[in-house]
Design a protein around this motif. Sequence first.
Motif, PDB file in Angstrom:
ATOM      1  N   THR A  68       0.823  -1.209   0.000  1.00  0.00           N
ATOM      2  CA  THR A  68       0.000   0.000   0.000  1.00  0.00           C
ATOM      3  C   THR A  68       0.860   1.263   0.000  1.00  0.00           C
ATOM      4  OG1 THR A  68      -0.205  -0.117   2.396  1.00  0.00           O
ATOM      5  CG2 THR A  68      -1.953  -1.135   1.101  1.00  0.00           C
ATOM      6  N   GLN A  73      -0.032   5.024   1.221  1.00  0.00           N
ATOM      7  CA  GLN A  73      -1.014   4.581   2.201  1.00  0.00           C
ATOM      8  C   GLN A  73      -0.273   3.790   3.277  1.00  0.00           C
ATOM      9  OE1 GLN A  73      -4.443   5.305   1.704  1.00  0.00           O
ATOM     10  NE2 GLN A  73      -3.602   6.489   0.014  1.00  0.00           N
ATOM     11  N   LEU A  75      -0.977   1.128   6.376  1.00  0.00           N
ATOM     12  CA  LEU A  75      -1.880   0.235   7.089  1.00  0.00           C
ATOM     13  C   LEU A  75      -1.043  -0.757   7.872  1.00  0.00           C
ATOM     14  CD1 LEU A  75      -4.360  -0.712   4.212  1.00  0.00           C
ATOM     15  CD2 LEU A  75      -4.853   0.778   6.128  1.00  0.00           C
ATOM     16  N   LYS A  79      -3.933  -5.520   8.576  1.00  0.00           N
ATOM     17  CA  LYS A  79      -5.024  -4.835   7.891  1.00  0.00           C
ATOM     18  C   LYS A  79      -4.761  -4.756   6.390  1.00  0.00           C
ATOM     19  CE  LYS A  79      -6.881  -2.417  11.764  1.00  0.00           C
ATOM     20  NZ  LYS A  79      -7.232  -1.179  12.402  1.00  0.00           N
ATOM     21  N   GLU A  80      -3.493  -4.695   6.009  1.00  0.00           N
ATOM     22  CA  GLU A  80      -3.167  -4.694   4.588  1.00  0.00           C
ATOM     23  C   GLU A  80      -3.566  -6.033   3.974  1.00  0.00           C
ATOM     24  OE1 GLU A  80       0.638  -4.041   1.620  1.00  0.00           O
ATOM     25  OE2 GLU A  80       0.757  -3.314   3.672  1.00  0.00           O
TER      26      GLU A  80
END
Length: 93
Positions: A68, A73, A75, A79-80
Motif C-alpha cells: 500500500t 497509504q 496500514l 489490515k493490509e
Amino acid sequence: MPKPESKRLIPLATAAEVIDALGHARVSELTGKSYKQVWAWRAAGIFPARYFLLMVWELSAKGYSAPTALWRQTLPRNKEALLWILARKLQAA
C-alpha cells in the motif's frame, strides 16, 4: 475446483511491476492520465494516493497484490492483508 478468491495473490514490489502487471495502457485508462504521466510514476516509484482503490481493485482482479506504500497509504500489516482479501471477495461477488 477452488474458488478464485481462495487463490493466493502474486505479490508485486514496485510501481514498475504494478504497471507491467496491469499494462501501461490500462493504468492510463483507469486513471485518466496520459501515457507520459504513467511513465513518470514508474520513474518515481510511487502513485498518487487518489488512485489507490482503483488500482488495488484491478490488481486483485488480475491476481496480484502490492504494498500500500506505493500509493502513500499506511496500514498495519494485518489490515493490509485484510484489504487484499476483501478486494478479492468483492471481485467474486
